[in-house]
Structures are given as structure tokens and as C-alpha cells.
Design a protein around this motif. Structure first.
Motif, PDB file in Angstrom:
ATOM      1  N   ALA A   1       8.831   8.543  -4.734  1.00 62.60           N
ATOM      2  CA  ALA A   1       8.207   9.576  -3.822  1.00 62.60           C
ATOM      3  C   ALA A   1       7.219   9.160  -2.886  1.00 62.60           C
ATOM      4  O   ALA A   1       7.132   9.305  -1.962  1.00 62.60           O
ATOM      5  CB  ALA A   1       7.530  10.419  -4.952  1.00 62.60           C
ATOM      6  N   ASP A   2       6.535   8.107  -3.630  1.00 59.40           N
ATOM      7  CA  ASP A   2       5.355   7.405  -2.844  1.00 59.40           C
ATOM      8  C   ASP A   2       5.990   6.911  -1.527  1.00 59.40           C
ATOM      9  O   ASP A   2       5.619   6.952  -0.479  1.00 59.40           O
ATOM     10  CB  ASP A   2       4.577   6.327  -3.427  1.00 59.40           C
ATOM     11  CG  ASP A   2       3.316   5.767  -2.999  1.00 59.40           C
ATOM     12  OD1 ASP A   2       2.833   6.219  -1.898  1.00 59.40           O
ATOM     13  OD2 ASP A   2       2.991   4.779  -3.410  1.00 59.40           O
ATOM     14  N   ALA A   3       6.989   5.652  -1.799  1.00 60.57           N
ATOM     15  CA  ALA A   3       7.558   5.026  -0.756  1.00 60.57           C
ATOM     16  C   ALA A   3       8.223   5.759   0.222  1.00 60.57           C
ATOM     17  O   ALA A   3       8.076   5.807   1.347  1.00 60.57           O
ATOM     18  CB  ALA A   3       8.612   4.079  -1.528  1.00 60.57           C
ATOM     19  N   ARG A   4       8.965   6.800  -0.331  1.00 56.47           N
ATOM     20  CA  ARG A   4       9.587   7.811   0.499  1.00 56.47           C
ATOM     21  C   ARG A   4       8.578   8.567   1.472  1.00 56.47           C
ATOM     22  O   ARG A   4       9.091   8.822   2.844  1.00 56.47           O
ATOM     23  CB  ARG A   4      10.755   8.620  -0.034  1.00 56.47           C
ATOM     24  CG  ARG A   4      11.915   7.784  -0.475  1.00 56.47           C
ATOM     25  CD  ARG A   4      12.820   8.904  -1.090  1.00 56.47           C
ATOM     26  NE  ARG A   4      13.839   8.154  -1.940  1.00 56.47           N
ATOM     27  CZ  ARG A   4      14.962   8.818  -2.517  1.00 56.47           C
ATOM     28  NH1 ARG A   4      14.776  10.072  -2.562  1.00 56.47           N
ATOM     29  NH2 ARG A   4      15.742   7.937  -2.844  1.00 56.47           N
ATOM     30  N   ALA A   5       7.636   9.033   0.846  1.00 57.46           N
ATOM     31  CA  ALA A   5       6.675   9.759   1.628  1.00 57.46           C
ATOM     32  C   ALA A   5       6.347   8.919   3.025  1.00 57.46           C
ATOM     33  O   ALA A   5       6.213   9.359   4.103  1.00 57.46           O
ATOM     34  CB  ALA A   5       5.458  10.236   1.002  1.00 57.46           C
ATOM     35  N   THR A   6       5.999   7.760   2.740  1.00 61.66           N
ATOM     36  CA  THR A   6       5.741   6.604   3.755  1.00 61.66           C
ATOM     37  C   THR A   6       6.916   6.609   4.857  1.00 61.66           C
ATOM     38  O   THR A   6       6.827   6.632   6.120  1.00 61.66           O
ATOM     39  CB  THR A   6       5.229   5.369   3.606  1.00 61.66           C
ATOM     40  OG1 THR A   6       4.170   5.876   2.308  1.00 61.66           O
ATOM     41  CG2 THR A   6       4.655   4.606   4.562  1.00 61.66           C
ATOM     42  N   ALA A   7       8.053   6.421   4.321  1.00 63.48           N
ATOM     43  CA  ALA A   7       9.491   6.244   4.991  1.00 63.48           C
ATOM     44  C   ALA A   7       9.485   7.557   5.858  1.00 63.48           C
ATOM     45  O   ALA A   7       9.575   7.212   7.196  1.00 63.48           O
ATOM     46  CB  ALA A   7      10.397   5.881   4.172  1.00 63.48           C
TER      47      ALA A   7
ATOM     48  N   GLY B   1       0.739  -1.296  -0.119  1.00 62.01           N
ATOM     49  CA  GLY B   1       0.127  -0.055   0.072  1.00 62.01           C
ATOM     50  C   GLY B   1       0.866   1.193   0.183  1.00 62.01           C
ATOM     51  O   GLY B   1       0.404   2.228  -0.568  1.00 62.01           O
ATOM     52  N   ALA B   2       2.181   1.012   0.666  1.00 57.56           N
ATOM     53  CA  ALA B   2       2.826   2.450   0.498  1.00 57.56           C
ATOM     54  C   ALA B   2       3.678   2.720  -0.742  1.00 57.56           C
ATOM     55  O   ALA B   2       4.384   3.891  -0.989  1.00 57.56           O
ATOM     56  CB  ALA B   2       3.664   2.424   1.766  1.00 57.56           C
ATOM     57  N   ILE B   3       3.653   1.790  -1.572  1.00 62.60           N
ATOM     58  CA  ILE B   3       4.596   2.058  -2.724  1.00 62.60           C
ATOM     59  C   ILE B   3       4.086   1.635  -4.139  1.00 62.60           C
ATOM     60  O   ILE B   3       4.565   2.131  -5.038  1.00 62.60           O
ATOM     61  CB  ILE B   3       5.851   1.018  -2.666  1.00 62.60           C
ATOM     62  CG1 ILE B   3       6.813   1.231  -3.721  1.00 62.60           C
ATOM     63  CG2 ILE B   3       5.633  -0.344  -2.195  1.00 62.60           C
ATOM     64  CD1 ILE B   3       8.358   0.687  -3.319  1.00 62.60           C
TER      65      ILE B   3
ATOM     66  N   THR C   1       2.128  12.358  -1.172  1.00 65.39           N
ATOM     67  CA  THR C   1       1.734  12.812   0.066  1.00 65.39           C
ATOM     68  C   THR C   1       1.288  11.786   0.898  1.00 65.39           C
ATOM     69  O   THR C   1       0.331  10.984   0.419  1.00 65.39           O
ATOM     70  CB  THR C   1       0.793  14.172   0.106  1.00 65.39           C
ATOM     71  OG1 THR C   1       1.209  15.207  -0.882  1.00 65.39           O
ATOM     72  CG2 THR C   1       0.699  14.529   1.564  1.00 65.39           C
ATOM     73  N   SER C   2       1.885  11.570   2.077  1.00 65.38           N
ATOM     74  CA  SER C   2       1.330  10.596   2.937  1.00 65.38           C
ATOM     75  C   SER C   2       0.873  11.535   3.987  1.00 65.38           C
ATOM     76  O   SER C   2       1.710  12.522   4.739  1.00 65.38           O
ATOM     77  CB  SER C   2       2.533  10.007   3.725  1.00 65.38           C
ATOM     78  OG  SER C   2       2.853   8.803   2.758  1.00 65.38           O
ATOM     79  N   GLY C   3      -0.371  11.372   4.563  1.00 67.98           N
ATOM     80  CA  GLY C   3      -1.012  12.176   5.703  1.00 67.98           C
ATOM     81  C   GLY C   3      -1.761  11.055   6.813  1.00 67.98           C
ATOM     82  O   GLY C   3      -2.052  10.071   6.385  1.00 67.98           O
TER      83      GLY C   3
END
Ligand code: ADP
Ligand code: MG
Length: 349
Positions: free
Chosen positions: A291-297, A178-180, A247-249
Motif C-alpha cells: 500500500a505504501d509503495a503503490r501510493a507513491t507509484a 522512503g516510499a516503501i 496515503t501519499s500527499g
């Protein structure tokens, strides 16, 4: 004689008029470009495709192909019983599971980020992640013992990838992408649209985006939502052709427990509890998957660890917002950020 000239002029006039009508009919590209947009609910979110062009039929065809690609990759990377993910999760320890090259590439990137983030990012968070059921009515905070017990099955080092084959070293190990995966799917959609002849567009999956080309002579523009008033925007910035932004929020999927505390879907795999360093993390870079994975990381890592990561790997830019609504952003963004909420103070680093 003069009659003949007039006649010839009229014939010429009629010819030009007819030719331009025919040209308009057969040359849609000669029309003024406009923005075309189509949206679908897919992979658990709204996928919106945009293209700036004039050939409506070709753009629609490209959209159809891109939506099909989302469906295809979603079936491999989501939780359908026959997906690569489910087959890994259902496998016994020591059994090699052969997966698609796409999912293998995604897992390779995920494992690399787990290493670089010292386990803050970990696709094997799933056994503890499933304890946090935000949709349950009423929402129940899992007890400490249950969380601790499930953590025994968490740990990316218990997963080995060899080419397109995956082996677990623990029966209870399970993964979730889900995070990537959303980022990977966005990148693939961009490729499909470009291969279909679209030069300028946006692929947006639930607010994570990648742009390609421009809108006429202007860059595409992205914005960061206000994490506590999600109808409002904090700031906007132009994206160069090819750039992605994710963005991860803590406002996407969450529940407020009886104690008034907010529990959300980004889990610190080391504690088993939702990470509480930030409330919103935006990453801008050249790959939507990264970008997706790093936002979560980064969401899990917190400010100091994120700054250290960026010193080592300065190939993306970030906008970080903490619990007190303090904002920290890469100083290279200074020249392109346009504040919408003027009360926001940004510390540049
Ligand atoms: P969204 O899907 O809302 O854009 P994210 O990209 O931040 O948000 O992904 C959050 C999802 O990632 C969670 O719903 C969960 O499936 C998964 N996840 C949660 N915590 C972690 C973690 N520490 N490492 C890897 N994946 C995680
Ligand atoms: Mg993410």
C-alpha cells in the motif's frame, strides 16, 4: 444447628468474595478490555501503537518489542552510515554488496513495482531527490541542467539484486527507501505484536496504518485527511481485520518557491521534478508495504495509468484526489466510505 448453618454460609460468602478479588488480581484478561496506546518518534515520523485488550503489562511488553523492531529495521533501511542503503550508495559500480534478507526482500518488491509502473516508482530516484532540499532557507529550485545531469544516475535497471547481494552498474547510482520501508516496518510490527499475544490493534507510522483484529465487535476505522486543510478530514471507512491503508500527499514535505509554486517530496524519476498529477493518493490493501509503495507509484503515474494498473492488478482499492480537488475512488469502496466533507464529489471507477 442453625448457628452452624449461618457460620457455613458466612464462610462460603467470604470464600466467594476472596476468590473473586484474587481472580481480578491474577486474571487481568477477565477485566473489561480497553484501548492502550503508546507513541514514539522513530524513523523520521511518529509511530503509534494501539492495542485493545485488558492485560496492560503484556500489552506494554508487546509495544516495547514492536518499538525495538522499528528501531532495528530503521537502522537497516534508513540513511545511517552503516545501513544497507548507505553501504549500497557508497559502493563502487561492479562491487557486490551483501545486505540483510529484510532489505533484500524490500528491494525485490521495489524493483518489481518499478517494472509494473514503467519507472514511475524508482528507489534509485535519490540522486535527483537530494537536489530538492525542502528544509533549505530559502528553498531554491534546482536549475534544469543540474536536474538533467543527475538523471543520468537514476534508473532501477542499473541495480541488480541476486539473493541478498546488490550490484550497481553506475558509480553515481544511489537509492532511498522512503516510499516503501515504512510500510514494511508496519507489517513487521504487526507480526511482532501478534507474536506477543496481542489480538487486536493498530500500527500507525506517520498516518500509514495496518490493523489487526477488531475493537470489540467493531472494525477499526481509518480516515483520509483534507490535503489542503490537514486538520480536517474528508472521509472515513472501516478496515477489515488485517487491512492496511497508506496515503501519499504533497502536503507532507514541501516548500513554496518564490514563484508561488509548491514543490514537494514525491519525484517523477523520469523528469526529475515533483509529480503534479495528484495531491493525495490513498491505497487500501492487505500489505502495508505494498500500500505504501503503490501510493507513491500511483501519485506519480496519474489517473489513466493508475486505472490501467488496477485493471491488471485488482488487489487493492484507491482514493485519488487531483489538483482541482476532484476525487476518484474504487467503486468497491462505495459501500464503506462515509463522507465527512459533504462538498466532495467522488467519481467511482
Ligand atoms: P511519506 O513518506 O510522506 O508517507 P511516501 O510514502 O509517498 O510519503 O514516500 C515519499 C518518499 O519516497 C519521498 O520522501 C522519497 O524519499 C521517496 N520517493 C520520492 N519519489 C519517489 C519515486 N518516484 N519512487 C520511489 N521513491 C520515491
Ligand atoms: Mg509510500
Amino acid at each position: 444447628m442453625s448457628v452452624a448453618v449461618n457460620k457455613a454460609g458466612a464462610v462460603l460468602h467470604t470464600f466467594i468474595l476472596t476468590a473473586s478479588i484474587v481472580l481480578l488480581l491474577v486474571c487481568p484478561a477477565c477485566k473489561r478490555p480497553e484501548l492502550f496506546r503508546e507513541a514514539k518518534f522513530q524513523i523520521g515520523t511518529v509511530v503509534t501503537l494501539s492495542a485493545y485488550g485488558s492485560d496492560q503489562a503484556a500489552i506494554h511488553e508487546a509495544f516495547v518489542r514492536a518499538f525495538a523492531e522499528v528501531e532495528r529495521l530503521g537502522a537497516l533501511m534508513g540513511n545511517d552510515p552503516s545501513s544497507d542503503v548507505s553501504r549500497i550508495n557508497d559502493a563502487a559500480a561492479g562491487t557486490a554488496v551483501t545486505i540483510s534478507p529484510e532489505t533484500a526482500a524490500l528491494i525485490a518488491t521495489a524493483l518489481d513495482l518499478s517494472l509494473k509502473s514503467q519507472g514511475a516508482f524508482d528507489i534509485s530516484f535519490a540522486p535527483v531527490g537530494k537536489l530538492w532540499d525542502y528544509k533549505a532557507q530559502p528553498f531554491v529550485v534546482p536549475d534544469k541542467e543540474t536536474v538533467a545531469a543527475s538523471l543520468k544516475n537514476v534508473g532501477y535497471k542499473n541495480l541488480t539484486l541476486n539473493g541478498s547481494s546488490v550490484i550497481k552498474t553506475r558509480d553515481g547510482l544511489a537509492i532511498g527507501l522512503g516510499a516503501i520501508a515504512k510500510g514494511y516496518i508496519i507489517d513487521s510490527c504487526v507480526e511482532v505484536m501478534r507474536a506477543s499475544g496481542i489480538e487486536d490493534g493498530i500500527v500507525d507510522a506517520g498516518g500509514d496504518i495496518r490493523v489487526f483484529g477488531k475493537k470489540g465487535n467493531r472494525n477499526w476505522v481509518a480516515a483520509v485527511r483534507h490535503p489542503r486543510d490537514t486538520s480536517g478530514l474528508l472521509m472515513s471507512f472501516p478496515l477489515s481485520p488485517g487491512e492496511a491503508c497508506a496515503t501519499s500527499g504533497d502536503y507532507e514535505r514541501f516548500a513554496i518557491a518564490g514563484d508561488g509554486k509548491r514543490y514537494h517530496h514525491i519525484i517523477d524519476p523520469r523528469s526529475g521534478y515533483p509529480a503534479d498529477n495528484f495531491i493525495s493518493v490513498t491505497v487500501i490493501g492487505t500489505s502495508a508495504m505494498i500500500a505504501d509503495a503503490r501510493a507513491t507509484a500511483f501519485f506519480v503515474m496519474g489517473l489513466e495509468q493508475t486505472k490501467e494498473f488496477l485493471r491488471q492488478t485488482p488487489d487493492c482499492e484507491v482514493i485519488l484526489i487531483d489538483q482541482q480537488m476532484r476525487c476518484y475512488a474504487s467503486s468497491s469502496l462505495k459501500k464503506r466510505i462515509q463522507l465527512i466533507d459533504k462538498s466532495l464529489l467522488i467519481e467511482w471507477f
